[in-house]
Design a protein around this motif. Structure first.
Motif, PDB file in Angstrom:
ATOM      1  N   SER A 242      12.454   7.611  -5.639  1.00 15.58           N
ATOM      2  CA  SER A 242      13.522   6.691  -4.759  1.00 15.58           C
ATOM      3  C   SER A 242      13.067   7.182  -3.239  1.00 15.58           C
ATOM      4  CB  SER A 242      14.904   7.699  -4.396  1.00 15.58           C
ATOM      5  OG  SER A 242      15.613   7.541  -5.681  1.00 15.58           O
ATOM      6  N   PHE A 243      11.766   6.867  -3.036  1.00 14.27           N
ATOM      7  CA  PHE A 243      10.822   6.714  -2.007  1.00 14.27           C
ATOM      8  C   PHE A 243      10.943   5.048  -2.041  1.00 14.27           C
ATOM      9  CE2 PHE A 243       8.614  10.285  -2.373  1.00 14.27           C
ATOM     10  CZ  PHE A 243       8.698  11.774  -1.773  1.00 14.27           C
ATOM     11  N   LEU A 244      11.221   4.351  -0.786  1.00 16.99           N
ATOM     12  CA  LEU A 244      11.417   3.222  -0.195  1.00 16.99           C
ATOM     13  C   LEU A 244      10.387   2.426  -0.304  1.00 16.99           C
ATOM     14  CD1 LEU A 244      14.562   2.878   1.599  1.00 16.99           C
ATOM     15  CD2 LEU A 244      14.453   2.714  -0.611  1.00 16.99           C
ATOM     16  N   TYR A 245       9.151   3.191   0.403  1.00 14.92           N
ATOM     17  CA  TYR A 245       7.647   2.072   1.265  1.00 14.92           C
ATOM     18  C   TYR A 245       6.410   3.455   0.852  1.00 14.92           C
ATOM     19  CZ  TYR A 245       7.573   4.663   5.735  1.00 14.92           C
ATOM     20  OH  TYR A 245       7.576   5.232   6.518  1.00 14.92           O
ATOM     21  N   ASP A 246       5.343   2.872   0.975  1.00 18.68           N
ATOM     22  CA  ASP A 246       3.715   3.450   1.397  1.00 18.68           C
ATOM     23  C   ASP A 246       3.446   2.917   2.541  1.00 18.68           C
ATOM     24  OD1 ASP A 246       1.701   4.717  -0.237  1.00 18.68           O
ATOM     25  OD2 ASP A 246       0.707   2.175   0.305  1.00 18.68           O
ATOM     26  N   SER A 247       3.008   3.516   2.660  1.00 16.66           N
ATOM     27  CA  SER A 247       1.533   3.265   3.614  1.00 16.66           C
ATOM     28  C   SER A 247       0.551   4.054   3.423  1.00 16.66           C
ATOM     29  CB  SER A 247       2.285   3.204   5.562  1.00 16.66           C
ATOM     30  OG  SER A 247       1.306   2.923   6.275  1.00 16.66           O
ATOM     31  N   SER A 248      -0.241   3.887   2.745  1.00 15.40           N
ATOM     32  CA  SER A 248      -1.414   3.705   2.534  1.00 15.40           C
ATOM     33  C   SER A 248      -2.583   2.819   2.412  1.00 15.40           C
ATOM     34  CB  SER A 248      -1.230   4.557   0.811  1.00 15.40           C
ATOM     35  OG  SER A 248      -0.666   6.081   0.980  1.00 15.40           O
ATOM     36  N   ILE A 249      -1.904   1.605   1.755  1.00 17.79           N
ATOM     37  CA  ILE A 249      -3.730  -0.010   1.089  1.00 17.79           C
ATOM     38  C   ILE A 249      -3.437   0.001   2.559  1.00 17.79           C
ATOM     39  CG2 ILE A 249      -3.119  -1.827  -0.085  1.00 17.79           C
ATOM     40  CD1 ILE A 249      -1.206  -0.997  -1.897  1.00 17.79           C
ATOM     41  N   THR A 250      -5.171  -0.420   2.500  1.00 17.90           N
ATOM     42  CA  THR A 250      -5.482  -0.995   3.453  1.00 17.90           C
ATOM     43  C   THR A 250      -6.068  -2.723   3.430  1.00 17.90           C
ATOM     44  OG1 THR A 250      -7.629  -0.311   2.760  1.00 17.90           O
ATOM     45  CG2 THR A 250      -6.517   0.850   4.557  1.00 17.90           C
ATOM     46  N   ALA A 251      -5.382  -3.067   4.267  1.00 18.59           N
ATOM     47  CA  ALA A 251      -6.552  -5.061   4.170  1.00 18.59           C
ATOM     48  C   ALA A 251      -7.427  -4.918   4.783  1.00 18.59           C
ATOM     49  CB  ALA A 251      -4.711  -5.742   4.560  1.00 18.59           C
ATOM     50  N   PRO A 252      -7.920  -6.519   3.682  1.00 18.26           N
ATOM     51  CA  PRO A 252      -9.105  -6.754   4.795  1.00 18.26           C
ATOM     52  C   PRO A 252      -9.209  -7.038   6.231  1.00 18.26           C
ATOM     53  CG  PRO A 252      -9.155  -7.233   2.773  1.00 18.26           C
ATOM     54  CD  PRO A 252      -7.856  -6.727   2.902  1.00 18.26           C
ATOM     55  N   LEU A 253      -9.814  -7.643   7.338  1.00 16.12           N
ATOM     56  CA  LEU A 253      -9.146  -7.529   9.006  1.00 16.12           C
ATOM     57  C   LEU A 253      -9.147  -9.056   8.561  1.00 16.12           C
ATOM     58  CD1 LEU A 253      -9.555  -6.339  11.281  1.00 16.12           C
ATOM     59  CD2 LEU A 253     -11.966  -7.234  11.727  1.00 16.12           C
ATOM     60  N   LYS A 254      -8.360  -9.041   9.425  1.00 15.85           N
ATOM     61  CA  LYS A 254      -7.582 -10.297   9.257  1.00 15.85           C
ATOM     62  C   LYS A 254      -6.942 -11.125  10.071  1.00 15.85           C
ATOM     63  CE  LYS A 254      -5.696 -13.684   5.753  1.00 15.85           C
ATOM     64  NZ  LYS A 254      -5.712 -13.931   4.421  1.00 15.85           N
ATOM     65  N   ARG A 281       0.795  -3.529 -11.328  1.00 13.63           N
ATOM     66  CA  ARG A 281       2.281  -4.137 -11.847  1.00 13.63           C
ATOM     67  C   ARG A 281       2.857  -4.407 -11.136  1.00 13.63           C
ATOM     68  NH1 ARG A 281       1.565  -0.661 -17.965  1.00 13.63           N
ATOM     69  NH2 ARG A 281       0.113  -1.694 -18.560  1.00 13.63           N
ATOM     70  N   SER A 282       4.370  -4.904 -11.084  1.00 18.94           N
ATOM     71  CA  SER A 282       5.075  -5.160 -10.502  1.00 18.94           C
ATOM     72  C   SER A 282       6.109  -3.719 -10.000  1.00 18.94           C
ATOM     73  CB  SER A 282       6.175  -5.434 -11.086  1.00 18.94           C
ATOM     74  OG  SER A 282       7.195  -6.403 -10.653  1.00 18.94           O
ATOM     75  N   HIS A 283       6.227  -3.141  -8.460  1.00 16.25           N
ATOM     76  CA  HIS A 283       6.867  -1.851  -8.815  1.00 16.25           C
ATOM     77  C   HIS A 283       8.158  -2.170  -7.876  1.00 16.25           C
ATOM     78  CE1 HIS A 283       3.855   0.329 -10.434  1.00 16.25           C
ATOM     79  NE2 HIS A 283       3.531  -0.317 -10.092  1.00 16.25           N
ATOM     80  N   ALA A 284       9.421  -1.481  -7.627  1.00 19.84           N
ATOM     81  CA  ALA A 284      10.357  -1.520  -6.900  1.00 19.84           C
ATOM     82  C   ALA A 284       9.953  -0.974  -5.254  1.00 19.84           C
ATOM     83  CB  ALA A 284      11.950  -1.017  -6.884  1.00 19.84           C
ATOM     84  N   VAL A 285       9.044  -1.220  -4.576  1.00 22.01           N
ATOM     85  CA  VAL A 285       8.591  -0.912  -3.360  1.00 22.01           C
ATOM     86  C   VAL A 285       8.133  -1.584  -2.842  1.00 22.01           C
ATOM     87  CG1 VAL A 285       6.728   1.379  -2.606  1.00 22.01           C
ATOM     88  CG2 VAL A 285       8.136   1.667  -5.100  1.00 22.01           C
ATOM     89  N   TRP A 286       8.335  -1.180  -1.348  1.00 24.41           N
ATOM     90  CA  TRP A 286       7.258  -1.557  -0.414  1.00 24.41           C
ATOM     91  C   TRP A 286       6.878  -1.388   0.615  1.00 24.41           C
ATOM     92  CZ3 TRP A 286       9.519  -5.716   3.109  1.00 24.41           C
ATOM     93  CH2 TRP A 286      10.148  -6.473   2.568  1.00 24.41           C
ATOM     94  N   GLU A 287       5.854  -2.465   0.806  1.00 28.08           N
ATOM     95  CA  GLU A 287       3.874  -1.832   1.031  1.00 28.08           C
ATOM     96  C   GLU A 287       3.936  -2.585   3.083  1.00 28.08           C
ATOM     97  OE1 GLU A 287       0.731  -0.340   2.185  1.00 28.08           O
ATOM     98  OE2 GLU A 287       1.716   0.087   0.065  1.00 28.08           O
ATOM     99  N   MET A 288       4.088  -0.981   3.407  1.00 26.58           N
ATOM    100  CA  MET A 288       3.723  -1.158   5.400  1.00 26.58           C
ATOM    101  C   MET A 288       2.182  -1.067   5.158  1.00 26.58           C
ATOM    102  SD  MET A 288       6.558  -1.327   6.439  1.00 26.58           S
ATOM    103  CE  MET A 288       5.842  -1.048   7.684  1.00 26.58           C
ATOM    104  N   VAL A 289       1.651  -2.134   4.826  1.00 30.23           N
ATOM    105  CA  VAL A 289      -0.474  -2.971   5.412  1.00 30.23           C
ATOM    106  C   VAL A 289      -0.409  -1.909   6.089  1.00 30.23           C
ATOM    107  CG1 VAL A 289       0.052  -5.143   4.984  1.00 30.23           C
ATOM    108  CG2 VAL A 289      -1.997  -4.043   4.158  1.00 30.23           C
TER     109      VAL A 289
END
Length: 291
Positions: A242-254, A281-289
């Protein structure tokens, strides 16, 4: 050329050849498997589709685990569908730059869209940094609505003063999980099982609950140590715990940068970084990219 004297940094000096991985037979002129719910291994033996890219080798040649990125995983998340994915529970866009809330329909000259800045800190809170945090959050820096700025602290267990964590929470800052051990082996996080992730992150939340007295169910986010994403195992654990979000994924500079998105659908950017293990895969989680 590798410098093999640096044994602490190079772990494969004894390997003279690169292992050739057998690929599954996913694209053929004629279907190899009569059952549409099965796919062919590299040796043409058919197994259930859901066994591909699940972290366990089910094909005799192991080919079911050799073609598992966002473009090749047979069980990968579908492309963004805005008819299905609607706020507040879901948000996606093709390239990640669409502004949520219909504030900028043309996606150009978005004068009604405020600048959003997420202030975060990783690792321990203790007497080495608490004075710095007090200086930064001195009640003089305010948002346009007049409220003091706040931050998210991704807290790891080692060296943490939980009285200081409790104080930061009392002042209105968000506390999130960052693991118990902060394992120094970066590949640990890349290859960790669902159970490993649960012990580290759900365990960290239990420790925060007990020793920082934060028992209001507000610890709902996490960040992986070294930003080493744990792929589908990490995000499966987040759903289960029951974690709602992750903030580990980095996006290419844009430019413009990307907005947060949910993982129900395909990531709107490539998996950025050497040897990163992004979820497919599909996951019920937000990503704070992280832009």
């Amino acid at each position: 050329k590798q410098t093999c004297d640096w044994k602490w940094a190079v772990k494969n000096c004894d390997k003279l050849t690169k292992e050739k991985k057998v690929k599954p037979l996913l694209v053929t002129d004629e279907p190899l498997c009569p059952d549409e719910n099965k796919l062919a291994c590299g040796d043409a033996i058919c197994i259930q589709k859901e066994l591909f890219c699940d972290g366990k080798k089910d094909c005799n040649d192991g080919s079911d685990e050799n073609s598992c990125d966002i473009d090749t995983d047979p069980n990968r998340a579908p492309p963004c569908d805005k008819e299905i994915c609607r706020l507040p529970d879901c948000f996606c866009s093709e390239d990640g730059t669409t502004v949520p809330g219909d504030l900028c329909l043309e996606n150009d000259k978005c004068v009604r869209v405020p600048q959003m800045v997420m202030v975060t800190f990783d690792d321990a809170i203790n007497n080495n940094n608490i004075d710095l945090y007090k200086e930064i959050f001195n009640k003089q820096r305010r948002n346009p609505n007049g409220c003091d700025i706040k931050a998210t602290f991704f807290v790891s267990h080692k060296y943490t003063n939980y009285s200081a964590v409790e104080d930061m929470h009392r002042l209105g800052h968000e506390i999130a999980a960052h693991s118990i051990t902060h394992n120094d082996n970066e590949t640990f996080w890349t290859d960790a099982t669902v159970e490993d992730w649960a012990k580290e992150m759900a365990g960290s939340r239990l420790i925060i609950d007990k020793f920082a007295n934060i028992n209001d169910n507000s610890v709902v986010g996490l960040r992986a140590p070294y930003l080493r994403v744990g792929g589908n195992h990490q995000f499966t654990m987040m759903e289960e715990q029951s974690f709602l979000y992750d903030s580990s994924i980095t996006a290419p500079l844009k430019n413009p940068p990307l907005w947060p998105y949910t993982m129900y659908f395909r990531m709107p950017h490539r998996c950025h970084g050497n040897l990163q293990n992004c979820p497919t895969r599909s996951h019920a989680v937000w990503e704070m990219v992280m832009n």
